[in-house]
Scaffold this motif. Structure first.
Motif, PDB file in Angstrom:
ATOM      1  N   SER A   1      13.193  11.006 -36.736  1.00  0.00           N
ATOM      2  CA  SER A   1      11.889  10.330 -36.794  1.00  0.00           C
ATOM      3  C   SER A   1      11.353  10.309 -38.221  1.00  0.00           C
ATOM      4  O   SER A   1      10.743   9.322 -38.646  1.00  0.00           O
TER       5      SER A   1
ATOM      6  N   GLY B   1      16.163  15.182 -33.432  1.00  0.00           N
ATOM      7  CA  GLY B   1      15.346  14.013 -33.092  1.00  0.00           C
ATOM      8  C   GLY B   1      14.136  13.924 -34.001  1.00  0.00           C
ATOM      9  O   GLY B   1      13.733  12.824 -34.426  1.00  0.00           O
ATOM     10  N   PHE B   2      13.544  15.072 -34.326  1.00  0.00           N
ATOM     11  CA  PHE B   2      12.409  15.122 -35.254  1.00  0.00           C
ATOM     12  C   PHE B   2      12.836  14.660 -36.644  1.00  0.00           C
ATOM     13  O   PHE B   2      12.121  13.900 -37.313  1.00  0.00           O
TER      14      PHE B   2
ATOM     15  N   GLY C   1      13.179   7.638 -40.050  1.00  0.00           N
ATOM     16  CA  GLY C   1      12.668   6.322 -39.672  1.00  0.00           C
ATOM     17  C   GLY C   1      11.296   6.027 -40.237  1.00  0.00           C
ATOM     18  O   GLY C   1      11.042   4.945 -40.784  1.00  0.00           O
ATOM     19  N   ILE C   2      10.385   6.996 -40.138  1.00  0.00           N
ATOM     20  CA  ILE C   2       9.000   6.789 -40.561  1.00  0.00           C
ATOM     21  C   ILE C   2       8.854   6.836 -42.074  1.00  0.00           C
ATOM     22  O   ILE C   2       8.079   6.081 -42.672  1.00  0.00           O
TER      23      ILE C   2
END
Length: 230
Positions: free
Chosen positions: A189, A185-186, A192-193
């Motif tokens: 992220s 999940g990290f 995505g970021i």
């Protein structure tokens, strides 16, 4: 007969020399970007954002996938050097020569550092080729350039981050203070970021720069003979 053969050999030699010079110019641009602070690699603590893939993508389109792969290798080498001599806490995923406490790299670091970057110089060529084939358009394809830029950038980001998970899941989680079960999940992220904005920028810049450089008269003027002939 001999004069014709000599002329052909001279022309071939001239083309090869010009291609080597063009490759060297792109290589210099990559090196300058790589070792100019906050230009090619932008440190974000947990990772480094990059725009060095843009000249690699452009080279893939202008000079073909072999040259793109070679410059992608150079891109990987600059990352290897940067993460060895100027490391962040997660530099172990890019170099086996970084070690801080329990965090250390290995053979997986070499794969992560080089394979995605080499493919970044190959994939855009074939994305653009596919778009041109499907659209049957003449001239420079703006959509093809955008997708080539986005595809090249995402090739780098997605392969790097997923290979990190494959080779260094536990250590990467510890280095970032994240539970192992939450590490993917990290990683998502970060994609995505960091990765999505990189891909958008790559698509825009590839379209803006490529649209000019890939015009037939411009390519002839600059002597690009190994890429697409639009």
């Amino acid at each position: 007969m001999n004069q014709t053969t000599n002329k052909t050999q001279t022309t071939g030699s001239s083309v090869r020399t010009r291609h080597m010079v063009q490759t060297a110019i792109f290589g210099v641009i990559i090196v300058i970007m790589a070792f100019t602070p906050f230009l090619g690699y932008i440190p974000l603590g947990f990772t480094r954002a990059t725009i060095i893939h843009i000249p690699v993508i452009l080279a893939s389109l202008l000079m073909g996938p072999k040259t793109g792969a070679l410059l992608g290798l150079l891109f990987g080498l600059t990352s290897f050097i940067n993460n060895t001599v100027n490391p962040t806490v997660t530099s172990f995923v890019f170099t086996p020569f970084y070690s801080m406490g329990e965090f250390s790299g290995g053979i997986g670091s070499v794969i992560i550092c080089f394979v995605p970057r080499i493919l970044t110089g190959v994939v855009p060529h074939y994305i653009y080729k596919l778009v041109k084939k499907c659209s049957k358009s003449t001239g420079v394809s703006k959509i093809g350039l955008i997708l080539a830029g986005v595809g090249g950038s995402l090739t780098n980001t997605l392969l790097v981050m997923n290979l990190i998970y494959l080779f260094f899941k536990d250590t990467y989680a510890a280095a970032n203070g994240v539970a192992v079960k939450a590490v993917y999940g990290f990683i998502l992220s970060i994609i995505g970021i960091n990765g999505v904005p990189e891909a958008i920028v790559a698509g825009v810049l590839t379209a803006l720069i490529g649209r000019t450089l890939m015009k037939k008269n411009m390519k002839e003027r600059l002597g690009f003979t190994h890429g697409f002939s639009d």
